[in-house]
Design a protein around this motif. Structure first.
Motif, short mmCIF file in Angstrom:
data_model
loop_
_atom_site.label_atom_id
_atom_site.label_comp_id
_atom_site.label_asym_id
_atom_site.label_seq_id
_atom_site.Cartn_x
_atom_site.Cartn_y
_atom_site.Cartn_z
N CYS A 58 0.82 -1.21 0.00
CA CYS A 58 0.00 0.00 0.00
C CYS A 58 0.85 1.26 0.00
CB CYS A 58 -0.91 0.03 1.23
SG CYS A 58 -2.20 -1.20 1.14
N VAL A 60 0.15 5.57 0.19
CA VAL A 60 -0.85 6.59 0.46
C VAL A 60 -0.63 7.73 -0.52
CG1 VAL A 60 -1.71 8.25 2.16
CG2 VAL A 60 -0.99 5.96 2.88
N GLU A 62 -1.09 11.40 -1.23
CA GLU A 62 -1.35 12.62 -0.47
C GLU A 62 -2.40 13.47 -1.19
OE1 GLU A 62 -0.18 13.46 2.54
OE2 GLU A 62 0.90 11.56 2.62
#
Length: 66
Positions: A58, A60, A62
């Motif tokens: 995974c 992320v 932003e």
């Protein structure tokens, strides 16, 4: 990790949420039999396995603030 994969995980999460909500209502009233307990536990184990398999892949993204 594609959008289809993420969508499938989202579906599993919602299914688990619904099953847990149902169990939360049925267990205090002694309306969830042993087989249903086992099925819920197995479903949660499958969900845990999927989440663990995704954990190291995974990233992320932003979101811009403001």
């Amino acid at each position: 990790m594609g959008a289809d994969d993420a969508a499938a995980v989202a579906v599993l999460l919602r299914q688990a949420q619904w099953a847990l909500d149902d169990a939360a209502h049925r267990i205090p009233e002694d309306r969830l039999d042993g087989e249903a307990h086992r099925e819920l536990a197995k479903a949660l184990e499958r969900l845990a396995a999927v989440l663990l398999s995704r954990a190291d892949r995974c990233t992320v993204i932003e979101q811009p603030s403001g």
